[in-house]
Write a protein that holds these residues in place. Structure first.
Motif, short mmCIF file in Angstrom:
data_model
loop_
_atom_site.label_atom_id
_atom_site.label_comp_id
_atom_site.label_asym_id
_atom_site.label_seq_id
_atom_site.Cartn_x
_atom_site.Cartn_y
_atom_site.Cartn_z
N PHE A 62 0.85 -1.19 0.00
CA PHE A 62 0.00 0.00 0.00
C PHE A 62 0.88 1.24 0.00
CE2 PHE A 62 -2.92 -3.20 1.38
CZ PHE A 62 -4.17 -2.77 0.95
N VAL A 63 0.44 2.26 -0.73
CA VAL A 63 1.13 3.55 -0.74
C VAL A 63 0.27 4.55 0.03
CG1 VAL A 63 2.20 5.33 -2.15
CG2 VAL A 63 2.13 2.97 -2.96
N VAL A 64 0.92 5.29 0.92
CA VAL A 64 0.22 6.21 1.82
C VAL A 64 0.78 7.61 1.61
CG1 VAL A 64 -0.33 6.73 4.22
CG2 VAL A 64 -0.05 4.34 3.49
N ALA A 65 -0.10 8.59 1.52
CA ALA A 65 0.31 10.00 1.41
C ALA A 65 -0.34 10.80 2.53
CB ALA A 65 -0.07 10.57 0.05
N VAL A 66 0.44 11.66 3.16
CA VAL A 66 -0.05 12.53 4.24
C VAL A 66 0.42 13.95 3.95
CG1 VAL A 66 -0.11 12.94 6.72
CG2 VAL A 66 0.20 10.61 5.86
N SER A 67 -0.48 14.91 4.10
CA SER A 67 -0.10 16.31 3.95
C SER A 67 -0.06 16.97 5.32
CB SER A 67 -1.08 17.05 3.03
OG SER A 67 -2.38 17.08 3.60
N GLY A 68 0.84 17.95 5.45
CA GLY A 68 0.99 18.67 6.70
C GLY A 68 0.55 20.11 6.60
N GLN A 69 0.47 20.76 7.74
CA GLN A 69 0.03 22.15 7.77
C GLN A 69 1.03 23.08 7.08
OE1 GLN A 69 2.01 20.99 10.06
NE2 GLN A 69 3.41 22.69 10.27
N ASP A 70 2.26 22.61 6.86
CA ASP A 70 3.30 23.41 6.22
C ASP A 70 3.36 23.19 4.72
OD1 ASP A 70 4.12 20.82 6.43
OD2 ASP A 70 6.19 21.28 6.99
N SER A 71 2.26 22.68 4.13
CA SER A 71 2.16 22.42 2.68
C SER A 71 3.14 21.35 2.22
CB SER A 71 2.38 23.72 1.88
OG SER A 71 1.40 24.67 2.19
#
Length: 629
Positions: free
Chosen positions: A352-361
């Protein structure tokens, strides 16, 4: 390896996106958003179908529709995976479901047709341009029309809107959100998607929630059953939905604990949740006070029908894997997950490939392995590894992430290895960014059952508990090393017996062979370990001779710092004794020896007199003799 990236700036803020599952080459993307119901802003509300060029370096607009400025902007959308053909059998119809609040006037009257169905009819045409390069490009031309409007929620909160939308044909779910201070009348609506020849969805029922759902996901686990998972800030719930219309009551399967060991008084909060398989979900949670974010994988319970208090352990989710995101991510904002092995039944070995975005773009990409033990009928998730960490992907907050879909391999002909695309949108910059991630067949995969893995390098992620264990082991090994080194140097009592196992050269015994061969030679030591050399000499004489080892003052009376270790016979030519034990020395002699050893850097008050016992000392000339006994 450089990851191909395409960027496009649109004329309106973007709040929702999804890839078209029917596009086998994963080049079609749907985005939507707008300025809302305020006509003074001058920013319209739109829904746009985008397409990547053949080289995945440019994004083109395939079709676009302007929505009413009297109504709200699109807040959620999903693209149906079932293909829909046009009435004439030509072209493709991409069916899009979106959340759009009706006008304020309509809402005040108690009517909010928030679920919209759009059909985008697309066709491929070659542009007629005098420029040779442009003439070779395929221009996607199409038309988007609104097909239906439906009210799903029974709540009449004027601040409520359709915040979440998930579809898993033939079923879908929509959840309320609110722009007001409270989350009263929060609901999740379950509805049947219309057939390809229909346009109106059919409401199956609603779930009344005590708190607003922060996020949710839906998965079809069999031909006759779906599962819905949703989270509020603190708890995770699971719902079973059968084909005959039965919907189980939401079961709380996990509650976020308070980490008292870390001195926390506030619990972490769930931000996003996604299904991996029917057995596992992946969630991202934010720590209190902007302290970071964590990825958590949970094993779901198999028995949702267990009564409260009966087999309670079987009805709870268990933490299977956990890792903290890098320090620059103070809060996570979005989560996307995609399995690389298409499967209609139970998922076997897959990545599985997982992507997460943060508050710092920033956007972080991970891989996670799912393994099935066939004999034991047990599934595991493991090997969470970080692949990339892109910073400042957008000029402002990231409002959405989405992976493209992996189409099952065709049985008719050999196909090229697919690619995985990751799209992200920025609400302030009006930007769409698409990264194209390479895939490669797994070495063990069979031709008819291809299994893909990400074709990028990765590094292991150490979970917080693993970090504590590793740190403890490192400190323990360091303590053992220091203890052994001090024993070899003779600076501490033997605990490990290090002097018995190290090479003789480490103890300086070759020095004492030289002393035995040159009895008349004198060696003075000021900075080296006196006790190490003395002990080495004693051990050597014990094994090879009958002589005594005596600690004497330097060869000259004027030498107030020198210390001499000498090997002598039972008596000297002058008739002096071979040396005395520490307790046999006169008090003045003991004080003189302390001062001399201090100046030589071989003794201090903190070491105590215990280290001096068992050593033979010669008398220091010129010191007033006292009573010996």
């Amino acid at each position: 390896m450089t990851v191909p990236t395409a960027t496009l700036r649109l004329s309106y803020p973007l709040y929702a996106l999804d890839f078209d599952p029917t596009s086998r080459d994963a080049k079609r993307l749907v985005v939507a958003g707008g300025g809302g119901s305020s006509t003074k802003s001058g920013i319209g509300n739109k829904l746009t179908v985008l397409a990547l060029d053949d080289e995945a370096k440019e994004i083109q607009i395939s079709a676009e529709i302007d929505l009413s400025r009297e109504e709200d902007a699109v807040s959620s959308l999903a693209v149906e995976s079932r293909p829909v053909k046009g009435k004439d059998g030509k072209g493709e119809i991409v069916r899009v479901y979106a959340g759009v609040n009706s006008s304020l006037e309509s809402i005040k009257k108690g009517k909010n047709e928030h679920l919209r169905v759009f059909d985008a009819t697309l066709s491929h045409k070659t542009a007629s341009s005098s420029d040779e390069k442009d003439s070779e490009k395929k221009q996607f031309q199409g038309k988007i029309t609104e097909s239906s409007r439906t009210t799903l929620f029974s709540a009449r909160d004027p601040d409520a809107y359709q915040r979440l939308l998930r579809i898993s044909p033939p079923l879908a779910a929509a959840a309320t959100g609110t722009t007001g201070p409270s989350s009263r009348d929060s609901q999740i609506a379950l509805f049947d998607l219309p057939s390809p020849t229909q346009i109106n969805p059919n409401l199956r029922g609603t779930l009344e929630l005590a708190k607003e759902a922060t996020d949710m996901d839906m998965l079809r686990v069999s031909d006759s059953q779906h599962r819905l998972v949703y989270v509020d800030e603190r708890d995770m719930y699971l719902v079973a939905i059968s084909e005959d219309g039965h919907v189980s009551s939401p079961r709380c399967v996990f509650s976020m604990p308070i980490d008292t060991a870390a001195g926390q008084t506030v619990r972490p909060t769930f931000r996003c949740v996604r299904f991996l398989t029917e057995t596992f979900v992946l969630a991202v949670a934010n720590l209190p006070r902007g302290g970071g974010a964590i990825l958590q994988g949970f094993r779901l319970p198999t028995n949702l029908s267990a009564a409260a208090g009966e087999n309670e352990g079987e009805a709870k989710a268990r933490l299977a894997i956990s890792a903290k995101l890098p320090k620059h991510v103070a809060r996570a904002t979005n989560l996307a997950v995609r399995g690389l092995t298409p499967s209609k039944g139970k998922v076997g070995d897959a990545q599985f490939v997982v992507a997460v975005s943060g508050q710092d773009s920033s956007v972080l990409v991970y891989t996670l392995e799912h393994t099935t033990l066939v004999q034991a009928d047990v599934c595991l998730v493991s090997q969470l590894r970080r692949v990339v960490d892109w910073r400042e992907v957008h000029q402002g907050p990231i409002s959405g992430l989405a992976f493209s879909y992996i189409a099952p391999p065709s049985e008719k002909e050999e196909e090229e290895t697919p690619v995985l695309r990751l799209a992200s949108i920025g609400s302030m910059g009006n930007t769409v960014v698409v990264h194209t991630l390479p895939l490669r067949p797994h070495p063990s995969s069979k031709p008819k059952q291809k299994r893909y893995i990400l074709g990028l390098r990765s590094s292991p992620v150490i979970a917080p508990t693993q970090m504590i264990v590793v740190t403890a082991i490192v400190f323990a090994l360091l303590a053992l090393f220091l203890q052994g080194a001090m024993e070899v140097k003779g600076l501490t009592r033997p605990v490990l017996g290090a002097r018995q196992v190290v090479p003789e050269s480490w103890l300086g015994r070759e020095v004492w062979r030289e002393i035995e061969q040159h009895q008349k030679g004198k060696r003075y030591y000021k900075g080296d370990s006196l006790w190490d050399r003395y002990q080495a000499a004693v051990e050597y004489q014990r094994d090879h001779g009958q002589n005594a080892v005596v600690l004497k003052a330097g060869g000259k009376e004027s030498d107030e710092e020198g210390v001499d270790i000498d090997v002598v016979t039972s008596s000297t030519a002058e008739g002096e004794s071979t040396g005395k034990q520490w307790d046999e020395l006169a008090p003045a002699q003991r004080e003189a020896w302390k001062e001399r050893l201090k100046r030589a850097g071989q003794w201090s008050e903190e070491m105590g007199e215990a280290v001096l016992k068992g050593v033979l000392f010669g008398e220091i000339a010129g010191v007033v003799r006292g009573l010996v006994r």
